[in-house]
Design an enzyme around this catalytic site. Structure first.
Site, short mmCIF file in Angstrom:
data_model
loop_
_atom_site.label_atom_id
_atom_site.label_comp_id
_atom_site.label_asym_id
_atom_site.label_seq_id
_atom_site.Cartn_x
_atom_site.Cartn_y
_atom_site.Cartn_z
N CYS A 2 18.88 -0.35 -25.62
CA CYS A 2 20.41 -0.09 -25.99
C CYS A 2 20.81 1.20 -25.95
O CYS A 2 20.21 2.29 -25.77
CB CYS A 2 20.77 -0.72 -27.51
N ARG A 28 21.96 1.38 -19.82
CA ARG A 28 20.68 0.96 -20.60
C ARG A 28 20.65 -0.44 -21.18
O ARG A 28 19.60 -0.87 -21.13
CB ARG A 28 20.74 1.99 -21.68
N TRP A 75 21.13 -4.56 -25.33
CA TRP A 75 20.50 -5.40 -24.54
C TRP A 75 19.59 -6.17 -25.35
O TRP A 75 18.74 -5.68 -26.14
CB TRP A 75 19.50 -4.77 -23.62
N ASN A 99 19.11 1.33 -32.03
CA ASN A 99 18.14 0.73 -31.08
C ASN A 99 16.82 0.58 -31.34
O ASN A 99 16.64 1.37 -32.42
CB ASN A 99 18.18 1.95 -30.11
N GLY A 100 16.14 -0.31 -31.03
CA GLY A 100 14.60 -0.55 -31.49
C GLY A 100 14.53 -1.77 -32.19
O GLY A 100 15.52 -2.59 -32.00
N GLU A 481 7.42 -2.10 -3.16
CA GLU A 481 8.62 -1.63 -3.75
C GLU A 481 10.01 -1.99 -2.86
O GLU A 481 10.91 -2.22 -3.51
CB GLU A 481 8.55 0.13 -3.43
N LYS A 485 12.80 -3.87 -5.18
CA LYS A 485 14.41 -3.58 -4.95
C LYS A 485 15.18 -4.71 -4.36
O LYS A 485 16.06 -4.98 -4.85
CB LYS A 485 14.61 -2.62 -3.85
N GLU A 488 15.37 -7.33 -7.36
CA GLU A 488 16.21 -6.79 -8.56
C GLU A 488 17.65 -6.85 -8.31
O GLU A 488 18.29 -7.18 -9.45
CB GLU A 488 15.96 -5.24 -8.51
N HIS A 504 -4.98 -14.10 4.25
CA HIS A 504 -5.67 -14.76 3.03
C HIS A 504 -4.79 -15.58 2.11
O HIS A 504 -5.13 -15.98 1.36
CB HIS A 504 -6.29 -13.70 2.22
N LYS A 605 17.67 -0.58 -17.70
CA LYS A 605 17.20 0.61 -17.27
C LYS A 605 16.00 1.26 -17.94
O LYS A 605 15.07 1.57 -17.40
CB LYS A 605 18.42 1.79 -17.09
C1 AGP Z 1 12.87 -0.15 -11.14
O1 AGP Z 1 13.96 -0.32 -10.11
C2 AGP Z 1 12.71 -0.96 -12.26
N1 AGP Z 1 14.03 -0.97 -12.93
C3 AGP Z 1 11.82 -0.78 -13.16
O2 AGP Z 1 10.69 -1.44 -12.37
C4 AGP Z 1 11.26 0.60 -13.77
O3 AGP Z 1 10.89 1.33 -12.48
C5 AGP Z 1 10.26 0.46 -14.72
O4 AGP Z 1 10.89 -0.29 -15.88
C6 AGP Z 1 9.59 1.81 -15.22
O5 AGP Z 1 10.46 2.43 -15.81
P1 AGP Z 1 10.19 4.00 -16.10
O6 AGP Z 1 9.85 4.72 -14.72
O7 AGP Z 1 11.51 4.67 -16.50
O8 AGP Z 1 8.97 3.99 -16.96
#
Ligand code: AGP
Length: 610
Positions: A2, A28, A75, A99-100, A481, A485, A488, A504, A605
């Site tokens: 959050c 966030r 969040w 937060n937390g 990756e 992307k 996501e 495989h 995020k």
């Molecule tokens: C990436 O597009 C993601 N949103 C996610 O996988 C991110 O890379 C992961 O949560 C790690 O975050 P960080 O690099 O802040 O540790």
């Protein structure tokens, strides 16, 4: 995950500062939000489920005014995403944002219930509001009541609180969750993230665990939990406020994709000599790395993919053995670590709970520690023996782009640095490698010119429901990756595989409804092998998007459906180039699908829960 914010100062600015700040924090967490404004000695609370725009409309209708306020974007962890669970939580005259996680909230809740407090939400945060109210009811002043309550809370938290009993103060504290305070002119700020207050002030204080900050209009006082005053250093932030604006782009993600040449340049700037082939990192001492015999890298998500590529770079250049661990798994096995092991934690945010815990686990087992992170003074940075900062600037889009490529270039420079320490590289070799790094920003500029072509490609492919990404050698993590992307932000199912694994299992998936993205830059053995995969896909009528730097690849046009031609680069740096078209492809497919690109569903995020 959050975001929290606090402001005290100018009555005409309070609402604006809070809503602007929350806009910058929305990345966030974004399932609900709220603010509390101290108006005529009484706090007024506004909350909304959903995007911040809903809260803004609500607040505008009432136009509250007040000297101070706190705000939150959420969040969900405890309790679903709903208005009743949105912060601030209120008890009597006390309003709290948090937060937390309050780990002992059940115990506290039962205790408070017995004392007659009624709970209206499903959150753990509500206990904090009741606890402070309870302490105040015993006759303590606001400051003492807050400190007494904070002492009782177990878990990880950043908290901001205001009280009708003392309507000229904002009080805040933290433990394992970031919180900064910042001084303005007759006004003061607090935030969980620098980007929230960047346009307002640049001199900030990073609070330490257990610090309690008391913000008045003309003063910031910091104490420990017993009320003893503490002095903390003021740091100047060098991020440009413009970096948290969209600057004409429709989405932060697109802006951040296009910022990559600049971000790479900022990450390498001042860290090498073209004459001597030496690499330098501020705060790193070569003697620290002399006896390192093996390396374990700990990371999650995109940072994990960058680490897989980092392994190729370090093993190739510095000849030190590297293992890469998914941070969330590392703690739950029995890793072999000794004092000759270097643990590298890689994290854009520097706050990811899994990575942070894995780092502490490695440290506890005697490893030397280094972090590669983008956020100054973040938890992971502070918990490691030394840090390499990537200088990507704030990354707001939830889908990581520039953080990834700057991590790659940081790994590359570190591999040269270690290679020199280990005497595995001649001066000539390192000068040549540095030259290749310097050429990357320009190669990225050329690659970004593919944008329109990729947009066309996306138009053709956005209706497919599954994608397969295949890569080999140092580009096989690019398959992971690229697929991440796409899933996501477009919610299309996508799998990334090392191309050699195709036969495989995944080959069973291939038919005319399965686009396969083959990542094949360079002309070495990996390229030749991938041509074999190409034939296997074609034989099963799969649709092929062929990403290559081979200028003769146009000749493959009869065999592949589409060619994406990227500029050639050295093998070790080729992933930095190959990922760009795949970021663009994901972006444009998501745009055609009409998804929420910067804030995709269910994601946050910064993942501060395990
Ligand atoms: C990436 O597009 C993601 N949103 C996610 O996988 C991110 O890379 C992961 O949560 C790690 O975050 P960080 O690099 O802040 O540790």
């Amino acid at each position: 995950m959050c975001g929290i914010l606090g402001y005290i100062g100018d009555q005409s600015k309070t609402v604006d500062v809070l809503l602007q700040g929350l806009t910058r924090l929305e990345y966030r967490g974004y399932d609900s939000s709220g603010i509390a404004i101290m108006q005529d000695g009484r706090s007024k609370v506004f909350k909304s489920k959903g995007k911040l725009s809903k809260l803004k409309t609500k607040v505008k209708k009432h136009s509250p005014k007040g000297l101070l306020g706190i705000g939150h974007t959420r969040w969900a962890t405890h309790g679903d995403a709903s208005q009743k669970n949105a912060h601030p939580h209120v008890s009597g005259g006390t309003s709290v944002v948090h937060n937390g996680i309050v780990e002992n909230y059940l115990e506290l809740k039962n205790e408070l219930k017995k004392k007659g407090y009624r709970f209206y939400s499903d959150t753990d945060t509500e206990v904090i509001a009741h606890l402070i109210e309870e302490m105040s009811n015993t006759g303590l002043c606001f400051e003492d009541a807050a400190r007494a309550a904070f002492k009782r809370i177990e878990g990880s938290y950043a908290i901001a609180v205001i009280s009708d009993r003392d309507p000229d103060k904002v009080i805040a504290t933290r433990k394992f969750s970031p919180l900064i305070v910042a001084k303005g002119d007759h006004e003061n700020y607090l935030a969980s993230d620098v980007s929230a207050i960047l346009p307002f002030c640049k001199d900030v204080i990073y609070l330490e665990d257990g610090d309690v900050a008391i913000l008045k209009r003309d003063e910031i006082k910091i104490t420990d939990l017993d009320g003893n005053q503490i002095k903390r250093k003021v740091k100047s932030i060098n991020w440009d406020p413009i970096s948290v604006e969209k600057c004409g782009y429709r989405h932060f993600m697109m802006k951040e994709i296009f910022e990559q040449p600049r971000a790479i340049l900022d990450t390498i700037r001042g860290r090498f000599s073209e004459e001597t082939g030496d690499v330098y990192f501020e705060g790193l001492d070569s003697s620290f790395f002399k006896d390192v015999q093996r390396i374990v890298v700990l990371a999650c998500g995109t940072s994990y993919h960058a680490s897989l590529i980092g392994k190729y770079m370090i093993e190739e250049i510095a000849k030190v053995s590297v293992e890469v661990d998914i941070a969330s798994e590392f703690r739950y096995r029995n890793p072999i670590i000794d004092s000759k092991t270097l643990a590298i934690a890689v994290s854009q945010s520097g706050e990811t709970a899994d990575t942070s815990e894995a780092l502490l686990e490695a440290k506890g087992r005697g490893a030397k520690t280094l972090s590669i992170t983008n956020v100054m003074m973040s938890k992971i940075a502070r918990d490691s023996d030394c840090v390499i900062y990537t200088h990507a600037g704030p990354e707001i889009g939830v889908a990581s782009t520039k953080a990834f490529t700057t991590q790659l270039i940081a790994f590359y420079l570190f591999a040269i640095y270690l290679g020199r320490i280990k005497r595995k590289l001649t001066k000539k070799q390192s000068i040549e490698m540095i030259k290749q790094a310097i050429s990357i920003p320009q190669l990225l500029e050329i690659t970004l010119k593919l944008n329109e072509q990729i947009k066309e490609l996306a138009k053709e492919f956005f209706k497919y429901r599954n994608f397969l990404y295949l890569g080999r050698g140092i580009n096989h993590p690019i398959a992971f990756e690229g697929a991440l992307k796409l899933k996501e932000i477009s919610y299309i199912h996508a799998e990334g595989y090392a191309a050699g694994e195709m036969k495989h299992g995944p080959i069973a998936l291939i038919d005319e409804d399965m686009p396969v993205v083959l990542i094949a830059p360079g002309d070495g053995i990996a390229y030749k092998k991938i041509l074999g995969n190409l034939q296997e896909v074609r034989a099963r009528r799969g649709k092929v998007i062929f990403l290559t730097s081979d200028p003769c690849a146009q000749e493959l046009k009869g065999i592949v459906d589409r060619v994406i031609e990227v500029p050639g680069s050295s093998y070790l740096l080729s992933p930095i180039v190959s990922i760009i078209p795949l970021q663009l492809l994901a972006y444009h497919i998501a745009t055609y699908k009409g998804t929420d690109i910067d804030q995709p569903r269910n994601l946050a995020k910064v993942v501060t829960v395990e």
